[in-house]
Design a protein around this motif. Structure first.
Motif, PDB file in Angstrom:
ATOM      1  N   VAL A 175       1.259  -1.686   0.216  1.00  0.00           N
ATOM      2  CA  VAL A 175      -0.220   0.188   0.231  1.00  0.00           C
ATOM      3  C   VAL A 175       0.739   1.049   0.058  1.00  0.00           C
ATOM      4  N   LEU A 176       1.614   1.111   0.961  1.00  0.00           N
ATOM      5  CA  LEU A 176       2.741   2.081   0.742  1.00  0.00           C
ATOM      6  C   LEU A 176       3.333   2.888  -0.751  1.00  0.00           C
ATOM      7  N   GLY A 177       3.969   1.251  -1.163  1.00  0.00           N
ATOM      8  CA  GLY A 177       4.133   1.266  -2.500  1.00  0.00           C
ATOM      9  C   GLY A 177       3.949   2.139  -4.059  1.00  0.00           C
ATOM     10  N   VAL A 178       2.369   1.652  -3.379  1.00  0.00           N
ATOM     11  CA  VAL A 178       1.767   1.979  -4.591  1.00  0.00           C
ATOM     12  C   VAL A 178       1.493   3.783  -4.446  1.00  0.00           C
ATOM     13  N   LEU A 179       1.148   4.007  -3.248  1.00  0.00           N
ATOM     14  CA  LEU A 179       0.657   5.323  -3.004  1.00  0.00           C
ATOM     15  C   LEU A 179       1.883   6.539  -3.343  1.00  0.00           C
ATOM     16  N   LEU A 180       3.163   5.756  -2.836  1.00  0.00           N
ATOM     17  CA  LEU A 180       4.514   6.304  -3.501  1.00  0.00           C
ATOM     18  C   LEU A 180       4.596   6.373  -4.619  1.00  0.00           C
ATOM     19  N   TRP A 181       4.463   5.282  -5.788  1.00  0.00           N
ATOM     20  CA  TRP A 181       4.038   5.188  -6.449  1.00  0.00           C
ATOM     21  C   TRP A 181       3.374   6.245  -7.634  1.00  0.00           C
ATOM     22  N   ALA A 182       2.495   5.953  -7.039  1.00  0.00           N
ATOM     23  CA  ALA A 182       1.139   7.153  -7.482  1.00  0.00           C
ATOM     24  C   ALA A 182       1.505   8.723  -7.738  1.00  0.00           C
ATOM     25  N   LEU A 183       2.304   9.068  -6.355  1.00  0.00           N
ATOM     26  CA  LEU A 183       2.890  10.505  -5.908  1.00  0.00           C
ATOM     27  C   LEU A 183       3.759  10.729  -7.412  1.00  0.00           C
ATOM     28  N   MET A 184       4.441  10.102  -6.739  1.00  0.00           N
ATOM     29  CA  MET A 184       5.787  10.095  -8.228  1.00  0.00           C
ATOM     30  C   MET A 184       5.125   9.959  -9.464  1.00  0.00           C
ATOM     31  N   VAL A 185       4.999   9.400  -9.934  1.00  0.00           N
ATOM     32  CA  VAL A 185       3.578   9.784 -11.056  1.00  0.00           C
ATOM     33  C   VAL A 185       2.571  11.046 -11.228  1.00  0.00           C
ATOM     34  N   PHE A 186       2.360  11.327  -9.938  1.00  0.00           N
ATOM     35  CA  PHE A 186       1.471  13.172 -10.037  1.00  0.00           C
ATOM     36  C   PHE A 186       2.700  14.147 -10.369  1.00  0.00           C
ATOM     37  N   SER A 187       3.803  13.999  -9.857  1.00  0.00           N
ATOM     38  CA  SER A 187       5.029  14.422  -9.785  1.00  0.00           C
ATOM     39  C   SER A 187       5.808  15.070 -11.385  1.00  0.00           C
ATOM     40  N   PHE A 188       5.582  13.872 -12.153  1.00  0.00           N
ATOM     41  CA  PHE A 188       5.507  14.054 -13.273  1.00  0.00           C
ATOM     42  C   PHE A 188       4.503  14.643 -13.950  1.00  0.00           C
ATOM     43  N   THR A 189       3.465  15.108 -13.806  1.00  0.00           N
ATOM     44  CA  THR A 189       2.539  15.463 -14.327  1.00  0.00           C
ATOM     45  C   THR A 189       2.394  16.885 -14.064  1.00  0.00           C
ATOM     46  N   LEU A 190       3.415  17.577 -13.537  1.00  0.00           N
ATOM     47  CA  LEU A 190       3.457  18.654 -12.801  1.00  0.00           C
ATOM     48  C   LEU A 190       4.405  20.199 -13.354  1.00  0.00           C
ATOM     49  N   PRO A 191       4.048  21.012 -13.881  1.00  0.00           N
ATOM     50  CA  PRO A 191       4.721  21.819 -14.329  1.00  0.00           C
ATOM     51  C   PRO A 191       5.899  21.992 -13.814  1.00  0.00           C
TER      52      PRO A 191
END
Length: 193
Positions: A175-191
């Motif tokens: 669960v922690l890993g999935v959350l971290l992966w999601a956060l990382m993917v989200f960070s790549f979408t930021l300008p």
């Protein structure tokens, strides 16, 4: 105490099954290993190295510090694989896994990964270095898994069936890993800033 107990045998840790304590190396199934390795961004390898050296220490009775060997795995992976290969031969079986080459590949990828992670922490080369580091993760996991296959064979459980089920603590890390992966993917979408 039962008279048939060996007074000189290494003591089993609380909560460790007799079968696991008798195995000279940590066993784990492919699915569980790769899931935990990838979802924890490779941090699972610390636990993996520690458990292998802990099992070896218990089975062999040799004095060593499994924690130190896990933290400095790049210096001890060759020795771990050599011990496993010796155990395979001692058992009168064969396994074509090229332990020396796998250990060297593990060390090279670990060093490259550490250098890339250091650059990422200093925000150098964003996002290219981040993407290269992420692309290296499955390769690192696969190479480490190839070594684990030899360890499983040496422990008498080639498929790692005795450790195929995910435990509650595994789910916490997933669960922690999935959350971290999601956060990382989200960070790549930021300008970019």
């Amino acid at each position: 105490m039962d008279v048939s107990e060996n007074l000189y045998a290494p003591q089993r840790a609380e909560g460790v099954s007799a079968t696991e304590a008798q195995r000279p190396f940590y066993t784990v199934s492919r699915t569980k290993f790769l899931t935990l390795f990838l979802l924890t961004f490779g941090s699972y390898q610390l636990y993996w190295a520690y458990k292998n050296w802990q099992q070896f220490k218990q089975a062999s009775g040799k004095e060593m510090w499994p924690i130190a060997r896990a933290l400095f795995a790049i210096f001890f992976t060759h020795a771990l694989y050599r011990e496993a290969n010796a155990r395979i031969k001692q058992n009168g079986t064969t396994y074509d896994w090229r332990p020396g080459e796998l250990a060297t590949l593990y060390v090279v990828i670990a060093i490259i990964s550490n250098v890339l992670d250091s650059l990422v922490r200093k925000n150098i080369g964003f996002p290219t270095i981040d993407l290269i580091s992420l692309a290296l993760l499955p390769l690192h996991g696969w190479v480490t898994w190839q070594g684990q296959r030899g360890l499983n064979k040496a422990a008498g459980d080639p498929l790692g069936e005795s450790n195929a089920r995910l435990t509650p603590i595994n789910y916490v890390f997933i669960v922690l890993g999935v959350l971290l992966w999601a956060l990382m993917v989200f960070s790549f979408t930021l300008p970019p800033e």
